[in-house]
Design a protein around this motif. Sequence first.
Motif: not given
Length: 133
Positions: A95-113
Amino acid sequence: MSPQLFQVLRFALVGGVNTGTFYGCYLALHGWLPYYPAYVLAFVVSMVGSFFLNTYFTYRTRPTWRKFLLFPLTNLTNFVVTSVGVFVLVEWWGVDERIAPLAAAVGAIPVTYVLSRRILLAEGGAGRASVDA
């Protein structure tokens, strides 16, 4: 809509407000502090604000010192999950390095919730089962 979904939506709204609070504080503090102290203070202010917003608005429960002291674990968990996520997305999935942090942040939402819910709805060590809408 289910009460659980309303709770998730409130959690997302608090996340947006928290991000804006952090950035606004950072910009205001950076006007008279070097960037790193401004960053740290803005982070602390936004984390305290996030605690109270999630306590009262998202989960509709009472704050306690125990919950307040455990709440930073949600930020640590978010950091670990997003860091691992960025690595996996970039190194293993290309995955593009500019997009990966955003995708990872979205993926972390359920865990953080789930973790924030567990901490903030804890009553004497056990999680509260009910969900207020």
